[in-house]
Design a protein around this motif. Structure first.
Motif: not given
Length: 186
Positions: A70-89
């Motif tokens: 939780s402290l390192f936000s590792l409990d967040k959605s992996i799909i949302k993270g990868f989508t944001l990463a893909f859009l950003g890069t």
């Protein structure tokens, strides 16, 4: 007021400890594990994992009841993270494809280190710990936390420049990229 001073003292001391631990020992730790595993990729992950220990300790001191994930936000959605990463890069990927010759020789370890491992650990260090902690546990607010953390993130990438123009470009790209990737925090 005393509580804020204590919080910021622990936070700053933890980040500085991490920074110097990483600066002085990362390469030695990496070399040690490379000799054991004969893999630069495994050694890279191990070195990052070990140099993150001061941030983990600092996080648990600042918020002892929350889990590490939780402290390192590792409990967040992996799909949302990868989508944001893909859009950003994607713009960078397209730009590199236009301006540079695509290499036909692919080194899997280098590809892993440069595209996954480094990015993952930078997200942990800068977005989850630095910016995330400032945003969630202080009164700095969302924008101030992003600006402060993104300035530091951009500053630590300036070593990559060869001249003044590159320095400006690297600062702008890393600062704006850092701010963009903070959208997931809000």
């Amino acid at each position: 007021m005393s509580k804020n001073i204590g919080f910021f003292s622990i936070f700053i001391l933890g980040f500085i400890t991490y920074y110097f631990f990483d600066l002085f020992y990362f390469k030695n730790i990496q070399q040690f594990f490379k000799e054991i595993f004969h893999s630069k990729a495994i050694a890279h992950v191990m070195a990052y994992t070990i140099t993150l220990i001061p941030l983990v300790i600092t996080s648990k001191i600042l918020s002892p009841t929350k889990s590490i994930s939780s402290l390192f936000s590792l409990d967040k959605s992996i799909i949302k993270g990868f989508t944001l990463a893909f859009l950003g890069t994607s713009p960078m990927l397209i730009g590199y494809g236009i301006h540079f010759k695509i290499s036909t020789a692919i080194n899997i370890e280098s590809l892993f280190i440069n595209t996954i491992s480094s990015a993952f650990f930078e997200e942990i260090i800068f977005r989850a710990f630095l910016i995330g902690t400032l945003y969630r546990f202080t009164r700095l607010g969302f924008l101030s936390s992003i600006l402060l953390g993104s300035l530091l993130f951009a500053q630590v990438h300036l070593y990559q420049s060869q001249n003044s123009m590159e320095l400006i470009e690297i600062f702008a790209i890393t600062f704006l990229g850092s701010a963009f990737f903070c959208l997931d925090l809000y």
